[in-house]
Design a protein around this motif. Structure first.
Motif, PDB file in Angstrom:
ATOM      1  N   ASP A   1      93.476-136.518  16.989  1.00  0.00           N
ATOM      2  CA  ASP A   1      94.141-137.357  18.106  1.00  0.00           C
ATOM      3  C   ASP A   1      93.428-138.637  18.294  1.00  0.00           C
ATOM      4  OD1 ASP A   1      93.516-135.946  19.560  1.00  0.00           O
ATOM      5  OD2 ASP A   1      95.016-134.913  19.865  1.00  0.00           O
ATOM      6  N   GLY A   2      92.285-138.620  18.350  1.00  0.00           N
ATOM      7  CA  GLY A   2      91.376-139.462  19.318  1.00  0.00           C
ATOM      8  C   GLY A   2      91.121-138.679  20.535  1.00  0.00           C
ATOM      9  N   ARG A   3      91.763-137.807  21.095  1.00  0.00           N
ATOM     10  CA  ARG A   3      91.382-137.612  22.394  1.00  0.00           C
ATOM     11  C   ARG A   3      90.314-136.977  22.627  1.00  0.00           C
ATOM     12  NH1 ARG A   3      97.461-134.910  23.631  1.00  0.00           N
ATOM     13  NH2 ARG A   3      99.101-136.664  23.121  1.00  0.00           N
ATOM     14  N   THR A   4      89.759-136.253  24.130  1.00  0.00           N
ATOM     15  CA  THR A   4      88.582-135.867  24.540  1.00  0.00           C
ATOM     16  C   THR A   4      88.980-134.726  25.169  1.00  0.00           C
ATOM     17  OG1 THR A   4      88.521-137.821  26.715  1.00  0.00           O
ATOM     18  CG2 THR A   4      87.326-138.503  25.302  1.00  0.00           C
ATOM     19  N   ARG A   5      90.145-134.673  25.953  1.00  0.00           N
ATOM     20  CA  ARG A   5      90.671-133.497  26.230  1.00  0.00           C
ATOM     21  C   ARG A   5      90.056-133.519  27.827  1.00  0.00           C
ATOM     22  NH1 ARG A   5      89.625-129.783  21.431  1.00  0.00           N
ATOM     23  NH2 ARG A   5      91.547-130.075  20.635  1.00  0.00           N
ATOM     24  N   THR A   6      90.129-134.882  28.441  1.00  0.00           N
ATOM     25  CA  THR A   6      89.413-134.912  29.608  1.00  0.00           C
ATOM     26  C   THR A   6      90.782-135.540  30.917  1.00  0.00           C
ATOM     27  OG1 THR A   6      88.282-137.289  29.011  1.00  0.00           O
ATOM     28  CG2 THR A   6      86.938-134.587  28.951  1.00  0.00           C
ATOM     29  N   LEU A   7      90.269-135.698  31.398  1.00  0.00           N
ATOM     30  CA  LEU A   7      91.251-136.399  33.167  1.00  0.00           C
ATOM     31  C   LEU A   7      90.575-136.785  33.724  1.00  0.00           C
ATOM     32  CD1 LEU A   7      94.287-135.278  33.516  1.00  0.00           C
ATOM     33  CD2 LEU A   7      93.948-136.876  31.916  1.00  0.00           C
ATOM     34  N   GLY A   8      90.766-138.078  34.569  1.00  0.00           N
ATOM     35  CA  GLY A   8      89.399-138.206  35.234  1.00  0.00           C
ATOM     36  C   GLY A   8      90.144-138.899  36.234  1.00  0.00           C
ATOM     37  N   LEU A   9      89.955-138.072  37.547  1.00  0.00           N
ATOM     38  CA  LEU A   9      90.792-137.844  38.795  1.00  0.00           C
ATOM     39  C   LEU A   9      90.181-137.997  39.889  1.00  0.00           C
ATOM     40  CD1 LEU A   9      92.445-136.894  40.643  1.00  0.00           C
ATOM     41  CD2 LEU A   9      91.611-134.316  40.644  1.00  0.00           C
ATOM     42  N   LEU A  10      90.583-139.494  40.267  1.00  0.00           N
ATOM     43  CA  LEU A  10      89.618-140.093  41.829  1.00  0.00           C
ATOM     44  C   LEU A  10      90.493-140.036  43.060  1.00  0.00           C
ATOM     45  CD1 LEU A  10      87.620-142.053  42.941  1.00  0.00           C
ATOM     46  CD2 LEU A  10      89.205-143.892  42.140  1.00  0.00           C
ATOM     47  N   VAL A  11      89.932-138.982  43.453  1.00  0.00           N
ATOM     48  CA  VAL A  11      90.696-138.624  45.222  1.00  0.00           C
ATOM     49  C   VAL A  11      89.721-139.450  46.525  1.00  0.00           C
ATOM     50  CG1 VAL A  11      91.219-136.910  44.419  1.00  0.00           C
ATOM     51  CG2 VAL A  11      89.151-136.712  45.276  1.00  0.00           C
ATOM     52  N   GLY A  12      90.235-139.486  47.828  1.00  0.00           N
ATOM     53  CA  GLY A  12      90.588-140.380  48.799  1.00  0.00           C
ATOM     54  C   GLY A  12      89.052-139.701  49.160  1.00  0.00           C
ATOM     55  N   SER A  13      88.195-138.663  49.369  1.00  0.00           N
ATOM     56  CA  SER A  13      87.061-138.299  49.761  1.00  0.00           C
ATOM     57  C   SER A  13      87.508-136.141  50.264  1.00  0.00           C
ATOM     58  CB  SER A  13      87.416-138.282  51.502  1.00  0.00           C
ATOM     59  OG  SER A  13      85.914-138.374  52.059  1.00  0.00           O
ATOM     60  N   VAL A  14      86.093-135.960  49.375  1.00  0.00           N
ATOM     61  CA  VAL A  14      86.011-134.686  49.531  1.00  0.00           C
ATOM     62  C   VAL A  14      85.980-134.086  50.370  1.00  0.00           C
ATOM     63  CG1 VAL A  14      84.766-134.876  46.899  1.00  0.00           C
ATOM     64  CG2 VAL A  14      83.720-135.245  49.429  1.00  0.00           C
ATOM     65  N   ASP A  15      85.979-134.582  51.740  1.00  0.00           N
ATOM     66  CA  ASP A  15      85.888-134.245  53.379  1.00  0.00           C
ATOM     67  C   ASP A  15      87.565-133.870  53.736  1.00  0.00           C
ATOM     68  OD1 ASP A  15      82.724-134.259  53.872  1.00  0.00           O
ATOM     69  OD2 ASP A  15      83.715-136.583  53.917  1.00  0.00           O
ATOM     70  N   ASN A  16      88.111-134.630  53.210  1.00  0.00           N
ATOM     71  CA  ASN A  16      89.285-134.430  53.335  1.00  0.00           C
ATOM     72  C   ASN A  16      90.283-133.641  52.692  1.00  0.00           C
ATOM     73  OD1 ASN A  16      92.568-134.770  54.354  1.00  0.00           O
ATOM     74  ND2 ASN A  16      91.610-136.998  54.955  1.00  0.00           N
ATOM     75  N   PRO A  17      91.190-132.643  53.169  1.00  0.00           N
ATOM     76  CA  PRO A  17      91.623-131.054  53.082  1.00  0.00           C
ATOM     77  C   PRO A  17      92.767-131.478  51.609  1.00  0.00           C
ATOM     78  CG  PRO A  17      91.500-130.648  55.384  1.00  0.00           C
ATOM     79  CD  PRO A  17      90.680-131.732  55.364  1.00  0.00           C
ATOM     80  N   PHE A  18      93.351-132.889  52.113  1.00  0.00           N
ATOM     81  CA  PHE A  18      94.615-132.748  51.642  1.00  0.00           C
ATOM     82  C   PHE A  18      94.335-133.025  50.143  1.00  0.00           C
ATOM     83  CE2 PHE A  18      96.719-136.631  49.632  1.00  0.00           C
ATOM     84  CZ  PHE A  18      97.718-135.839  49.557  1.00  0.00           C
TER      85      PHE A  18
END
Length: 323
Positions: free
Chosen positions: A44-61
């Protein structure tokens, strides 16, 4: 050799005894599979990975969104590469480029650039892209968001119903879509209630505790300080709390924050908030990515995760009598 490859890649129809022998040998040799080489052979050509971009690791949200995405990904045997945006447009594109160089199977993104049209080629290639917290501009794609304007209106209405008419707004930088929406919800609710918005203190451009603390202190140096504050971001709320306690005004100034704050229920008074559901947002975003990977080609969906008012005391303080 082929049997070893089938065991390492989790292919079916291999006996339990053979799996045990191969895995024991791998442990003895301290063998680690080459995931990139495996991608070239995987059907299937997949890498079994996702990319996640969040606002800031300082923020609990952001931390809660991250955890929820990882929980769903783990159930699918997928790893998550995560990066922090820090609301820097250059950092956004650098992080996304880094994910794509690693050939992630899908992207879950919090963004800050004015347009995400740079992702159009990736969407055409069929890479699932789901936006969280902030909706995309310049392209059409799946998004999972809170109703920021409605949540801000809910907070404002709560203060108005408590009898307040001298309200102040403290919010994040207006370049951020959610900040603009929360300010809009605040001002529109004042208008619906017949409260003139002219002269209402609207202080935005705040992005951390210290800037919010300084802005709050400045409000109380004015001739006509507010009796109630709506703080439109959790780090801003923490700065407001610090300032009110420093000034001795935390028992006579009402406060409602957007998004919950750590230990907000343990303070005196407890902090009234319009709470988002970051776990629900992260979970819904991850499930959307996996639905796309599993063949869902339906039109992009905008999923709204509800907010709710949590009354703890600070937002229920009545207007103080001056003089």
């Amino acid at each position: 050799m082929k049997t070893v490859s089938r065991v390492i890649n989790g292919e079916p129809n291999v006996s339990a005894a053979t799996i045990a022998k191969v895995m024991a040998a791998a442990r003895t040799l301290d063998y680690q599979p080459d995931l990139h080489a495996g991608n070239l052979r995987r059907a299937d050509g997949r890498t079994r990975t996702l990319g996640l971009l969040v606002g800031s690791v300082d923020n609990p949200f952001a931390g809660a969104v991250h955890r929820a995405v990882e929980d769903v990904a783990l159930q699918h045997g997928v790893a998550v590469f995560a990066s922090s945006l820090d609301d820097d447009p250059d950092r956004e594109q650098e992080s996304v480029d880094a994910f794509l160089r690693r050939r992630v199977d899908g992207l879950i993104l919090t963004t800050v650039t004015e347009s995400q049209a740079y992702l159009a080629p990736e969407l055409r290639r069929g890479t699932p892209v789901v936006f969280v917290d902030r909706e995309p501009a310049g392209i059409t794609s799946d998004a999972v968001v809170s109703d920021n304007a409605d949540g801000a209106a809910l907070a404002t209405r709560h203060l108005l119903e408590g009898g307040h008419r001298r309200l102040a707004y403290l919010g994040d930088r207006p370049v951020i879509q959610t900040a603009r929406e929360r300010r809009r919800g605040f001002l529109e609710e004042l208008g619906r209630a017949g409260v003139a918005t002219r002269g209402v203190p609207v202080v935005d451009g705040l992005h951390d505790e210290e800037s919010a603390r300084a802005a709050t202190i400045a409000l109380f140096d004015s001739p006509n300080p507010p009796t109630a504050i709506f703080s439109a971001q959790n780090l801003v709320t923490i700065g407001v709390i610090r300032a009110l306690r420093e000034l001795g005004r935390h028992h006579d100034t009402a406060l409602v924050g957007f998004d919950d704050v750590p230990l907000g229920d343990l303070l005196d008074p407890g902090v009234t908030v319009v709470a988002q559901d970051p776990q629900g947002i992260g979970r819904a975003a991850a499930e959307r990515v996996f639905a796309r990977l599993d063949g869902d080609h339906s039109p992009p969906v905008r999923t709204i995760v509800p907010t709710r008012l949590i009354e703890r005391g600070s937002g229920e303080i009545p207007p103080r009598r001056e003089g």
